[in-house]
Design a protein around this motif. Structure first.
Motif, mmCIF file in Angstrom:
data_model
loop_
_atom_site.group_PDB
_atom_site.id
_atom_site.type_symbol
_atom_site.label_atom_id
_atom_site.label_comp_id
_atom_site.label_asym_id
_atom_site.label_seq_id
_atom_site.Cartn_x
_atom_site.Cartn_y
_atom_site.Cartn_z
ATOM 1 N N ARG A 26 0.611 -1.406 0.352
ATOM 2 C CA ARG A 26 -0.227 -0.191 -0.259
ATOM 3 C C ARG A 26 0.953 1.050 -0.338
ATOM 4 O O ARG A 26 1.326 1.360 0.974
ATOM 5 C CB ARG A 26 -0.933 0.020 1.034
ATOM 6 C CG ARG A 26 -2.110 -0.745 0.975
ATOM 7 C CD ARG A 26 -3.025 -0.773 2.740
ATOM 8 N NE ARG A 26 -2.202 -0.904 3.771
ATOM 9 C CZ ARG A 26 -1.430 -1.613 3.984
ATOM 10 N NH1 ARG A 26 -1.964 -3.040 3.828
ATOM 11 N NH2 ARG A 26 -0.452 -1.499 5.236
ATOM 12 N N ALA A 27 0.732 1.945 -1.137
ATOM 13 C CA ALA A 27 1.925 3.217 -1.149
ATOM 14 C C ALA A 27 1.508 4.517 -0.377
ATOM 15 O O ALA A 27 0.023 4.417 -0.151
ATOM 16 C CB ALA A 27 2.045 3.304 -2.727
ATOM 17 N N GLY A 28 1.960 4.976 0.287
ATOM 18 C CA GLY A 28 1.661 5.940 0.852
ATOM 19 C C GLY A 28 1.199 7.476 0.081
ATOM 20 O O GLY A 28 1.577 7.568 -0.943
ATOM 21 N N ALA A 29 1.244 8.219 0.429
ATOM 22 C CA ALA A 29 0.730 9.473 -0.293
ATOM 23 C C ALA A 29 2.154 10.313 -0.955
ATOM 24 O O ALA A 29 2.108 10.722 -2.107
ATOM 25 C CB ALA A 29 -0.397 11.138 0.133
ATOM 26 N N ASN A 30 3.285 9.433 -0.413
ATOM 27 C CA ASN A 30 4.677 10.574 -0.308
ATOM 28 C C ASN A 30 4.874 9.544 -1.592
ATOM 29 O O ASN A 30 6.520 9.549 -1.754
ATOM 30 C CB ASN A 30 5.835 11.171 0.091
ATOM 31 C CG ASN A 30 4.067 12.489 0.800
ATOM 32 O OD1 ASN A 30 3.829 13.181 -0.139
ATOM 33 N ND2 ASN A 30 4.586 13.085 2.303
ATOM 34 N N ASP A 31 4.810 8.017 -1.094
ATOM 35 C CA ASP A 31 5.537 6.945 -2.020
ATOM 36 C C ASP A 31 5.559 6.768 -3.251
ATOM 37 O O ASP A 31 4.211 6.736 -4.081
ATOM 38 C CB ASP A 31 4.914 5.739 -1.539
ATOM 39 C CG ASP A 31 5.014 5.102 -0.296
ATOM 40 O OD1 ASP A 31 6.980 5.756 0.184
ATOM 41 O OD2 ASP A 31 4.485 4.660 0.836
ATOM 42 N N ALA A 32 6.354 7.196 -4.408
ATOM 43 C CA ALA A 32 6.674 6.964 -6.041
ATOM 44 C C ALA A 32 6.928 5.364 -6.766
ATOM 45 O O ALA A 32 8.227 5.307 -6.478
ATOM 46 C CB ALA A 32 7.140 8.372 -6.797
ATOM 47 N N TRP A 33 6.033 4.336 -6.689
ATOM 48 C CA TRP A 33 7.008 2.351 -7.448
ATOM 49 C C TRP A 33 6.519 2.896 -8.539
ATOM 50 O O TRP A 33 5.284 3.242 -9.213
ATOM 51 C CB TRP A 33 5.790 1.940 -5.692
ATOM 52 C CG TRP A 33 5.700 2.208 -4.681
ATOM 53 C CD1 TRP A 33 6.736 3.615 -4.039
ATOM 54 C CD2 TRP A 33 5.399 1.201 -3.736
ATOM 55 N NE1 TRP A 33 6.929 3.137 -2.549
ATOM 56 C CE2 TRP A 33 5.345 1.756 -2.069
ATOM 57 C CE3 TRP A 33 4.084 0.474 -3.902
ATOM 58 C CZ2 TRP A 33 5.118 0.974 -1.212
ATOM 59 C CZ3 TRP A 33 3.481 0.175 -2.491
ATOM 60 C CH2 TRP A 33 4.033 0.342 -1.166
ATOM 61 N N ALA A 34 7.638 2.016 -9.139
ATOM 62 C CA ALA A 34 7.195 1.406 -10.271
ATOM 63 C C ALA A 34 5.798 0.636 -10.157
ATOM 64 O O ALA A 34 5.355 0.006 -8.907
ATOM 65 C CB ALA A 34 8.113 0.783 -10.685
ATOM 66 N N GLY A 35 5.077 0.863 -11.157
ATOM 67 C CA GLY A 35 4.326 -0.554 -11.605
ATOM 68 C C GLY A 35 4.632 -1.715 -10.815
ATOM 69 O O GLY A 35 2.993 -2.767 -10.363
ATOM 70 N N ASP A 36 5.610 -2.349 -10.647
ATOM 71 C CA ASP A 36 6.142 -3.824 -10.180
ATOM 72 C C ASP A 36 6.187 -3.999 -9.057
ATOM 73 O O ASP A 36 6.742 -5.026 -8.481
ATOM 74 C CB ASP A 36 6.404 -5.403 -11.400
ATOM 75 C CG ASP A 36 7.409 -4.449 -11.861
ATOM 76 O OD1 ASP A 36 7.765 -3.026 -12.035
ATOM 77 O OD2 ASP A 36 8.469 -5.270 -13.557
ATOM 78 N N PHE A 37 6.262 -3.109 -8.463
ATOM 79 C CA PHE A 37 7.340 -2.547 -6.803
ATOM 80 C C PHE A 37 6.201 -2.718 -5.536
ATOM 81 O O PHE A 37 5.047 -1.681 -5.903
ATOM 82 C CB PHE A 37 8.276 -1.565 -7.174
ATOM 83 C CG PHE A 37 8.222 -1.455 -5.395
ATOM 84 C CD1 PHE A 37 9.632 -1.913 -5.255
ATOM 85 C CD2 PHE A 37 8.317 -0.294 -4.913
ATOM 86 C CE1 PHE A 37 9.947 -1.879 -3.292
ATOM 87 C CE2 PHE A 37 8.578 -0.592 -3.632
ATOM 88 C CZ PHE A 37 9.355 -0.813 -2.869
ATOM 89 N N PRO A 38 5.816 -3.993 -4.734
ATOM 90 C CA PRO A 38 6.825 -4.394 -4.269
ATOM 91 C C PRO A 38 7.095 -5.337 -5.597
ATOM 92 O O PRO A 38 5.006 -6.166 -5.318
ATOM 93 C CB PRO A 38 6.478 -4.322 -2.903
ATOM 94 C CG PRO A 38 5.594 -4.277 -2.876
ATOM 95 C CD PRO A 38 4.893 -3.279 -3.902
ATOM 96 N N PHE A 39 7.585 -6.430 -5.793
ATOM 97 C CA PHE A 39 7.429 -8.212 -6.145
ATOM 98 C C PHE A 39 7.342 -8.742 -4.761
ATOM 99 O O PHE A 39 8.345 -8.146 -3.775
ATOM 100 C CB PHE A 39 7.910 -8.615 -7.006
ATOM 101 C CG PHE A 39 9.781 -8.369 -6.822
ATOM 102 C CD1 PHE A 39 10.072 -9.633 -6.739
ATOM 103 C CD2 PHE A 39 10.651 -7.585 -6.544
ATOM 104 C CE1 PHE A 39 11.476 -9.687 -6.202
ATOM 105 C CE2 PHE A 39 12.298 -7.628 -6.229
ATOM 106 C CZ PHE A 39 12.145 -9.065 -6.189
#
Length: 178
Positions: A26-39
């Motif tokens: 669950r990404a937080g408001a300030n998290d920028a994750w690649a589409g397949d992160f986290p694996f």
């Protein structure tokens, strides 16, 4: 909290709150994750970090780091120490989201961690990989580790940090944040 900067990556020492977001995917408001992160590999590594932190307190600088690609600011994987050093030796592990593999990012991040270990007076770093994981074996070799034996079904790689033939240091800037 320390962040490490390499030519193409930023390694950010995670805390418990960020670890829980990664494990929960669950990404937080300030998290920028690649589409397949986290694996799955990220989740497993961070779960081990959370267990160690719960049992022994803050693990930094020998904890877990989120790997972020500076070109787009996206989290693409994780790398970390598998516990605190013992007798001048520490084990490392890493993983990248499938979309980030094949670009040398893991070896670049690994060299940054080797520099952290050397800067803290450690003399040896080890890593393990399976016999069929040729990509991981190449990553370890590119970062300067050499196959040193077999532990059960795993290949053991290591490097000595206290010898002149130590892998060349990559330019890494450590930044302290409040």
């Amino acid at each position: 909290m320390t962040e490490l900067q390499t030519p193409r990556l930023r390694l950010h020492a995670i805390d418990t709150a960020e670890g829980e977001r990664i494990v929960g995917r669950r990404a937080g408001a300030n998290d920028a994750w690649a589409g397949d992160f986290p694996f799955d590999g990220d989740v497993n590594g961070v779960m081990a970090f959370l267990r160690a932190t719960a049992a022994h307190g803050d693990q930094r600088p020998f904890g877990h780091y989120r790997i972020t690609r500076t070109a787009d600011g996206k989290a693409i994987g994780g790398i970390g120490f598998k516990g605190q050093p013992v007798d001048g030796c520490v084990e490392v592990g890493y993983g990248l989201a499938p979309s980030a593999r094949g670009h040398g990012y893991a070896a670049e991040a690994l060299v940054a961690l080797l520099n952290v270990a050397a800067d803290h007076g450690l003399t040896r770093v080890v890593a393990h990989t399976t016999a069929d994981n040729v990509a991981s074996q190449r990553t370890l070799e590119h970062a300067g580790l050499r196959r040193a034996g077999i532990d059960g079904e795993l290949y053991r790689y290591e490097t000595r940090l206290d010898v002149p033939s130590r892998p060349a240091q990559m330019p890494v800037r450590a930044r302290r944040q409040g």
